[in-house]
Write an enzyme that holds these catalytic residues in place. Structure first.
Site, PDB file in Angstrom:
ATOM      1  CG  ASN A  13      -1.743   1.212   1.412  1.00 19.14           C
ATOM      2  OD1 ASN A  13      -1.839   2.030   0.499  1.00 19.14           O
ATOM      3  ND2 ASN A  13      -2.368   1.374   2.580  1.00 19.14           N
ATOM      4  CE  LYS A  15      -0.349   3.424   4.686  1.00 18.51           C
ATOM      5  NZ  LYS A  15      -0.296   3.590   6.126  1.00 18.51           N
ATOM      6  CG  HIS A 103      -6.022   2.107   5.177  1.00 21.72           C
ATOM      7  ND1 HIS A 103      -5.619   3.071   6.075  1.00 21.72           N
ATOM      8  CD2 HIS A 103      -4.990   1.232   5.063  1.00 21.72           C
ATOM      9  CE1 HIS A 103      -4.380   2.785   6.475  1.00 21.72           C
ATOM     10  NE2 HIS A 103      -3.983   1.680   5.876  1.00 21.72           N
ATOM     11  CD  GLU A 105      -3.159   5.726   6.659  1.00 18.42           C
ATOM     12  OE1 GLU A 105      -3.109   5.724   5.424  1.00 18.42           O
ATOM     13  OE2 GLU A 105      -2.251   5.261   7.376  1.00 18.42           O
ATOM     14  CD  GLU A 175      -3.753  -2.267   7.553  1.00 21.18           C
ATOM     15  OE1 GLU A 175      -2.629  -2.453   7.121  1.00 21.18           O
ATOM     16  OE2 GLU A 175      -4.446  -1.271   7.269  1.00 21.18           O
ATOM     17  N   GLY A 181       2.200   2.594  10.756  1.00 16.96           N
ATOM     18  CA  GLY A 181       3.160   3.679  10.569  1.00 16.96           C
ATOM     19  C   GLY A 181       3.865   4.119  11.836  1.00 16.96           C
ATOM     20  CB  SER A 221       4.897  -1.471  12.089  1.00 13.85           C
ATOM     21  OG  SER A 221       4.524  -0.113  12.260  1.00 13.85           O
TER      22      SER A 221
HETATM   23  P1  PGA Z   1       2.583   0.493   7.709  1.00 13.42           P
HETATM   24  O1  PGA Z   1       1.147   0.702   7.034  1.00 13.42           O
HETATM   25  O2  PGA Z   1       3.137  -0.814   7.198  1.00 13.42           O
HETATM   26  O3  PGA Z   1       3.403   1.679   7.268  1.00 13.42           O
HETATM   27  O4  PGA Z   1       2.375   0.449   9.189  1.00 13.42           O
HETATM   28  C1  PGA Z   1       0.255  -0.373   6.881  1.00 13.42           C
HETATM   29  C2  PGA Z   1      -1.050   0.107   6.288  1.00 13.42           C
HETATM   30  O5  PGA Z   1      -1.496   1.210   6.645  1.00 13.42           O
HETATM   31  O6  PGA Z   1      -1.662  -0.572   5.454  1.00 13.42           O
END
Ligand code: PGA
Length: 266
Positions: A13, A15, A103, A105, A175, A181, A221
């Protein structure tokens, strides 16, 4: 479930990173870093920003690269006055296979509700693409002992009105929001426990076949150093990777998690 025939799905992903030139470079680097042996045992999907999708599609198809094309988001309506949005059929036309839905976000920053997630799941399926449905709790919810309820509610809402066959074909990504992140990862035991809960919810709603077929990813992460431990759990069928998917070597090492049991180089 000790053994299963679910092919793990490792999804990058990206982003809001990488313009289409940078996207092309990363795909080319990935094509060298990932081998044909790797793609016999895992599926890989790449989820660039919308502006990169056509470029990535072209290189995947012209060079016959073994990566599935993905998107990060779409609207649930087929067309209309929705400034800034993209319809599922537009993605299908670009041979997109997987679309991330709900997601955290999108839920937190853009106000996506469980109802919208459900409408998107149906619209993506109707366009013959596979939704990657995200769920997960906040740190406050985990500390208050509400994590299971939160995830159950999200998964139940997302699957409303979806047939058992369709549920079996989709992907659910667990998640925990506090792990996205942040560099904090859920322990393999906690991640496994929640993915088993997700599978149990699917079983309650859609039956045994759907529960044994649905692929459940862990996200938050994921890095080469923790991929093996997480991805060898019995109910974890792959990873949704953010930060570590922006660099070819680290994403390839996650794809090759079976070979990197003691990888502590990043
Ligand atoms: P990350 O993001 O691996 O940077 O923690 C995962 C995600 O948001 O899908």
């Amino acid at each position: 479930m000790a053994t299963n025939n679910r092919t793990p799905l490792i999804s990058g992903n990206w982003k809001m990173h990488l313009n289409h030139f940078e996207a092309l470079k990363l795909v080319q680097e990935l094509s060298y870093a990932v081998s044909t042996d790797d793609v016999e045992v895992v599926d890989i999907s790449l989820h660039p920003p919308f502006t990169d999708i056509r470029t990535v599609q072209t290189v995947l198809e012209s060079d016959r690269l073994p990566f599935h094309l993905g998107a990060q988001h779409c609207h649930f309506e087929a067309k209309g006055a929705f400034t800034g949005e993209v319809a599922p059929s537009m993605l299908a036309k670009l041979n997109v296979s997987y679309v991330i839905v709900g997601h955290s976000e999108r839920r937190e920053v853009f106000g996506e509700t469980d109802e919208m997630v459900n409408a998107k799941v149906k619209a993506i399926l109707a366009n013959e693409m596979i939704p990657i449905v995200c769920c997960g709790e906040t740190l406050e919810e985990r500390e208050a002992g509400e994590a299971d309820d939160k995830v159950r509610t999200q998964v139940t809402a997302a699957l409303k009105g979806v047939s058992p066959e369709q549920v079996g074909a989709l992907v659910i990504a667990y998640e925990p929001i506090w792990a996205i992140g942040t560099g904090k990862t859920a322990s393999a035991e906690d991640a496994q426990a929640m993915c088993a809960t997700v599978r149990a919810v699917v079983q309650e709603i859609s039956g045994n076949d759907a529960a044994s077929q649905v692929r459940i990813q862990y996200g938050g992460s994921v890095k080469p150093v923790n991929a093996n431990e997480l991805l060898t759990q019995p109910d974890i069928d792959g990873a949704l990777v953010g930060g570590a998917s922006l660099e070819a070597d680290s994403f390839a090492r996650i794809v090759q998690y079976r070979l990197h049991e003691n990888d502590s180089t990043s």
